[in-house]
Scaffold this active site. Structure first.
Site, PDB file in Angstrom:
ATOM      1  N   SER A   1       0.833  -1.195   0.000  1.00 45.71           N
ATOM      2  CA  SER A   1       0.000   0.000   0.000  1.00 45.71           C
ATOM      3  C   SER A   1       0.876   1.256   0.000  1.00 45.71           C
ATOM      4  CB  SER A   1      -0.956  -0.045   1.201  1.00 45.71           C
ATOM      5  OG  SER A   1      -1.990   0.886   1.077  1.00 45.71           O
TER       6      SER A   1
ATOM      7  N   ASP B   1      -9.104  -6.662  -4.411  1.00 44.09           N
ATOM      8  CA  ASP B   1      -8.923  -5.405  -3.679  1.00 44.09           C
ATOM      9  C   ASP B   1     -10.003  -4.413  -4.107  1.00 44.09           C
ATOM     10  OD1 ASP B   1      -8.008  -3.055  -2.495  1.00 44.09           O
ATOM     11  OD2 ASP B   1      -5.917  -3.440  -2.989  1.00 44.09           O
TER      12      ASP B   1
ATOM     13  N   HIS C   1      -7.242  -6.033   0.029  1.00 39.59           N
ATOM     14  CA  HIS C   1      -6.123  -5.088   0.134  1.00 39.59           C
ATOM     15  C   HIS C   1      -5.101  -5.565   1.162  1.00 39.59           C
ATOM     16  CE1 HIS C   1      -4.065  -1.385  -0.646  1.00 39.59           C
ATOM     17  NE2 HIS C   1      -4.063  -1.066   0.633  1.00 39.59           N
TER      18      HIS C   1
END
Length: 276
Positions: free
Chosen positions: A92, A224, A252
């Site tokens: 991320s 995701d 995610h």
């Protein structure tokens, strides 16, 4: 949170350095750490500043470089001369921290793995990924019950995000075990994206000779719903030559929902580098 196991058949050992995303900490890698160590690899999971178990408060971290300092220091301390091959793994928002580190230490990084991560490109400022994410999601109510927190420090006023429990449940961990969702809801801390930091605005920061010279692999989390597959592949297109692996059913929080599959990808990378 580190293993010091060496390769059994080669004097050169591989060393995975795992970097968490926004609001998270080294704790989120616990499943992957165990799997990689069981496969004989050295693993370090870092807490970026004011994240996880790091002692700083968010208002005490004044820049993106300060935030990334634990990672920069870990790579700077890695031995010279090829006794270790570093594989940086960023999840991320952690992709931006590994990008900065690749630019600073290109000769020390064997490869970089962006796991459903922000992956900037040469010729554009690092913040372009965050800006595009905001542009794509601003009208979709993505943030749900997240809260925004004003940060006051000697560098001025900034904004941090506090991830809400419903956001985590429906946008981050929807494919993950409920006990891991509960853990995340207890352990997340306010996170600063540093969108106004000069490092994020410098289009000349990432160079072809440094950042662009490091081998990159992008791991697409196909389930995701936060950073969608479309968004992930948009970043891949911006960096030609980036290799791609896909993990079906991964949300995610890919290291939580599909730890074995992610570990398999990482071990495959190690094999391709002839680290064993």
């Amino acid at each position: 949170m580190e293993s010091t196991q060496s390769s059994k058949s080669n004097s050169v050992r591989n060393h995975f350095i795992l970097v968490h995303g926004l609001c998270h900490g080294a704790w989120c890698w616990y499943k992957v750490i165990v799997a990689l160590e069981a496969a004989g690899h050295r693993v370090t999971a870092v807490d970026l500043a004011a994240s996880g178990a790091h002692p700083a408060r968010i208002d005490e971290v004044h820049s993106f470089e300060e935030y990334s300092r634990p990672l920069l220091d870990a790579v700077a301390a890695a031995p010279e001369g090829g006794s270790e091959r570093l594989v940086l793994v960023g999840h991320s928002h952690g992709g931006l921290s590994i990008a900065l580190t690749m630019e600073r230490f290109p000769g020390k990084v064997a490869t970089a793995v962006f796991v459903a991560a922000a992956m900037p490109c040469v010729g554009k400022h690092m913040g372009v990924t965050t800006e595009e994410f905001i542009r794509r999601t601003s009208s979709e109510g993505l943030l749900m019950d997240c809260e925004m927190l004003a940060i006051n420090n000697n560098q001025g006023v900034g904004v941090a995000i506090i991830m809400g429990p419903n956001f985590l449940a429906h946008k981050g961990y929807q494919q993950s075990p409920p006990e891991d969702l509960a853990l995340a809801q207890m352990l997340v801390r306010p996170g600063n994206q540093f969108v106004y930091d000069p490092v994020m605005k410098d289009a000349g920061l990432l160079t072809k000779g440094n950042y662009g010279s490091v081998k990159k692999l992008y791991v697409v989390a196909k389930a995701d719903v936060s950073s969608t597959e479309e968004m992930q592949r948009w970043m891949v297109v911006l960096s030609p030559g980036t290799e791609v692996e896909e993990i079906a059913g991964a949300d995610h929080a890919i290291m939580i929902s599909k730890p074995k599959e992610l570990c398999d990808v990482l071990v495959k990378i190690a094999n391709s580098l002839n680290i064993y």
